[in-house]
Design an enzyme around this catalytic site. Structure first.
Site, PDB file in Angstrom:
ATOM      1  N   ASP A   2       7.769 -13.889  -1.312  1.00 31.68           N
ATOM      2  CA  ASP A   2       6.357 -14.181  -1.033  1.00 31.68           C
ATOM      3  C   ASP A   2       6.260 -15.456  -0.212  1.00 31.68           C
ATOM      4  O   ASP A   2       7.033 -16.401  -0.416  1.00 31.68           O
ATOM      5  CB  ASP A   2       5.564 -14.330  -2.339  1.00 31.68           C
ATOM      6  N   ASP A  23       8.660 -15.674   4.460  1.00 36.23           N
ATOM      7  CA  ASP A  23       7.674 -14.982   5.295  1.00 36.23           C
ATOM      8  C   ASP A  23       8.318 -13.682   5.755  1.00 36.23           C
ATOM      9  O   ASP A  23       9.340 -13.697   6.462  1.00 36.23           O
ATOM     10  CB  ASP A  23       7.325 -15.886   6.494  1.00 36.23           C
ATOM     11  N   TYR A  47      -7.208  -3.701   9.467  1.00 39.24           N
ATOM     12  CA  TYR A  47      -6.550  -3.262   8.234  1.00 39.24           C
ATOM     13  C   TYR A  47      -6.248  -1.754   8.314  1.00 39.24           C
ATOM     14  O   TYR A  47      -5.136  -1.316   7.993  1.00 39.24           O
ATOM     15  CB  TYR A  47      -7.458  -3.593   7.052  1.00 39.24           C
TER      16      TYR A  47
HETATM   17  N1  LIG Z   1      -6.160  -4.569  -3.925  1.00 38.73           N
HETATM   18  C1  LIG Z   1      -6.488  -3.349  -3.499  1.00 38.73           C
HETATM   19  O1  LIG Z   1      -7.545  -2.805  -3.850  1.00 38.73           O
HETATM   20  C2  LIG Z   1      -5.592  -2.620  -2.575  1.00 38.73           C
HETATM   21  C3  LIG Z   1      -5.931  -1.307  -2.214  1.00 38.73           C
HETATM   22  C4  LIG Z   1      -5.096  -0.629  -1.361  1.00 38.73           C
HETATM   23  C5  LIG Z   1      -3.952  -1.221  -0.876  1.00 38.73           C
HETATM   24  N2  LIG Z   1      -3.643  -2.492  -1.230  1.00 38.73           N
HETATM   25  C6  LIG Z   1      -2.419  -3.078  -0.686  1.00 38.73           C
HETATM   26  O2  LIG Z   1      -1.567  -3.460  -1.754  1.00 38.73           O
HETATM   27  C7  LIG Z   1      -0.762  -4.568  -1.348  1.00 38.73           C
HETATM   28  C8  LIG Z   1      -0.902  -5.684  -2.369  1.00 38.73           C
HETATM   29  O3  LIG Z   1      -2.260  -6.053  -2.425  1.00 38.73           O
HETATM   30  P1  LIG Z   1      -2.823  -7.092  -3.480  1.00 38.73           P
HETATM   31  O4  LIG Z   1      -4.182  -6.628  -3.826  1.00 38.73           O
HETATM   32  O5  LIG Z   1      -1.823  -7.341  -4.529  1.00 38.73           O
HETATM   33  O6  LIG Z   1      -2.989  -8.369  -2.530  1.00 38.73           O
HETATM   34  P2  LIG Z   1      -2.721  -9.884  -2.857  1.00 38.73           P
HETATM   35  O7  LIG Z   1      -3.422 -10.651  -1.780  1.00 38.73           O
HETATM   36  O8  LIG Z   1      -3.022 -10.187  -4.282  1.00 38.73           O
HETATM   37  O9  LIG Z   1      -1.143 -10.014  -2.640  1.00 38.73           O
HETATM   38  C9  LIG Z   1      -0.537 -10.009  -1.383  1.00 38.73           C
HETATM   39  C10 LIG Z   1       0.630 -10.972  -1.428  1.00 38.73           C
HETATM   40  O10 LIG Z   1       1.287 -10.933  -0.148  1.00 38.73           O
HETATM   41  C11 LIG Z   1       1.695 -12.252   0.160  1.00 38.73           C
HETATM   42  N3  LIG Z   1       1.891 -12.389   1.600  1.00 38.73           N
HETATM   43  C12 LIG Z   1       0.943 -12.407   2.568  1.00 38.73           C
HETATM   44  N4  LIG Z   1       1.523 -12.599   3.771  1.00 38.73           N
HETATM   45  C13 LIG Z   1       2.856 -12.689   3.559  1.00 38.73           C
HETATM   46  C14 LIG Z   1       3.975 -12.895   4.398  1.00 38.73           C
HETATM   47  N5  LIG Z   1       3.839 -13.040   5.724  1.00 38.73           N
HETATM   48  N6  LIG Z   1       5.201 -12.946   3.834  1.00 38.73           N
HETATM   49  C15 LIG Z   1       5.361 -12.820   2.495  1.00 38.73           C
HETATM   50  N7  LIG Z   1       4.341 -12.626   1.642  1.00 38.73           N
HETATM   51  C16 LIG Z   1       3.103 -12.562   2.176  1.00 38.73           C
HETATM   52  C17 LIG Z   1       0.562 -13.131  -0.367  1.00 38.73           C
HETATM   53  O11 LIG Z   1       0.977 -14.494  -0.538  1.00 38.73           O
HETATM   54  C18 LIG Z   1       0.207 -12.433  -1.672  1.00 38.73           C
HETATM   55  O12 LIG Z   1       0.914 -12.974  -2.782  1.00 38.73           O
HETATM   56  C19 LIG Z   1      -1.244  -4.964   0.049  1.00 38.73           C
HETATM   57  O13 LIG Z   1      -0.385  -4.387   1.004  1.00 38.73           O
HETATM   58  C20 LIG Z   1      -2.620  -4.347   0.123  1.00 38.73           C
HETATM   59  O14 LIG Z   1      -2.995  -4.068   1.442  1.00 38.73           O
HETATM   60  C21 LIG Z   1      -4.425  -3.210  -2.085  1.00 38.73           C
END
Ligand SMILES: NC(=O)c1ccc[n+]([C@@H]2O[C@H](COP(=O)([O-])OP(=O)(O)OC[C@H]3O[C@@H](n4cnc5c(N)ncnc54)[C@H](O)[C@@H]3O)[C@@H](O)[C@H]2O)c1
Length: 267
Positions: A41, A63, A178
């Site tokens: 992360d 990253d 997105y």
């Molecule tokens: N929350 C929802 O309703 C939902 C629905 C559909 C899909 N998703 C997908 O599920 C996945 C997780 O979502 P979430 O809700 O847990 O989001 P979140 O924002 O809680 O977690 C995302 C994580 O990715 C990390 N991150 C961002 N850029 C980064 C990088 N360049 N390198 C390393 N880490 C990085 C962030 O620090 C964060 O901890 C995402 O791909 C999101 O698009 C989420």
């Protein structure tokens, strides 16, 4: 008695975005099934998995768009735990709630830099771990990759979900970046599923929708009204799909898109 079909004990997993809402839930669930889990992360905050021993879970600041950083992370993981069996690409970004008006305004005016930022993390940030970690899995002759997409990667956003923001006087559209980024993952998955088909690496998309996370109540109500199950998803409800895709229960499943959307796409 553990079911050998779903048995993951002793295997190693990498979860990108592992400190996020979904990633951390998956990590805890995989550790509970006796996998060793490395969280990659960009965030530096300590994870709250106190009580889980260091030899089962560890966070590596990384990253995922930075190939050299991912190579270094893999070297650390391989030195201690061997080549990963599972890669879950859950790192991702969306327009933040406080995004400038231009980024959530009309499509015609969305700044290209906003698009580039999202595509960089959501697409290249999956391609790079697939290259580096997936490549190592292919050399080892086995592995499973789960790319986390979104319902917005296969369907257009229902902009009426965001009416409450417009009624409050804002000009708001769920941005296109997105959707574009998540739809790219569906075909990246298919590409890699065929590319690595004979190397023993399976690659699938997980398409979740609407994880409950304290969203404003007008959003929750609009979502529930449109959802066949009549509600948002609890984050724990994404776990079963990942266990399935990670385990031998899905040994003939590759290139697929497992949709966990409470029926959203069924009508
Ligand atoms: N929350 C929802 O309703 C939902 C629905 C559909 C899909 N998703 C997908 O599920 C996945 C997780 O979502 P979430 O809700 O847990 O989001 P979140 O924002 O809680 O977690 C995302 C994580 O990715 C990390 N991150 C961002 N850029 C980064 C990088 N360049 N390198 C390393 N880490 C990085 C962030 O620090 C964060 O901890 C995402 O791909 C999101 O698009 C989420």
């Amino acid at each position: 008695m553990s079911d050998p079909l779903f048995d993951l004990a002793g295997r190693t997993a990498v979860v990108t975005g592992g400190l996020g809402q979904l990633g951390s839930e998956l990590a805890r669930s995989l550790v509970a099934r006796e996998m060793r889990v490395a969280l990659l992360d960009i965030d530096e905050r300590p994870n709250d998995d106190s009580g889980i021993p260091e030899n089962m879970i560890r966070t590596i600041g990384c990253d995922v768009t930075d190939r050299a950083a991912v190579v270094k992370a893999l070297e650390r993981i391989e030195a201690d735990w061997g080549t990963p069996h599972l890669l879950v690409n859950a790192a991702g970004i969306d327009a933040p709630p406080d995004a400038p008006a231009s980024e959530v305004g009309p499509f015609e005016e969305v700044p290209l830099e906003a698009l580039e930022r999202v595509l960089d993390v959501n697409v290249l940030g999956v391609v790079v771990p697939c290259q580096v970690i997936g490549g190592a899995m292919a050399r080892a002759g086995r592995g499973s990759i789960v790319n986390v997409g979104s319902i917005y990667g296969i369907l257009s956003p229902d902009q009426s979900l965001y009416d409450f923001r417009r009624l409050a006087g804002e000009e708001f559209f769920k941005p296109v970046a997105y959707s574009v980024s998540k739809s790219a993952l569906v075909n990246l998955t298919r590409y890699l599923a065929t590319y690595w088909g004979r190397s023993g690496v399976r690659v699938n998309t997980l398409t979740p929708h609407g994880i409950e996370n304290g969203q404003p109540s007008p959003f929750v109500e609009a979502f529930a009204a449109r959802s066949p199950l009549g509600r948002l998803m609890d984050v724990s409800e994404a776990v079963g799909a990942v266990i399935f895709l990670a385990s031998d229960a899905s040994s003939y499943v590759t290139g697929a898109n497992l949709v966990v959307d409470g029926g959203w796409s069924a009508w």
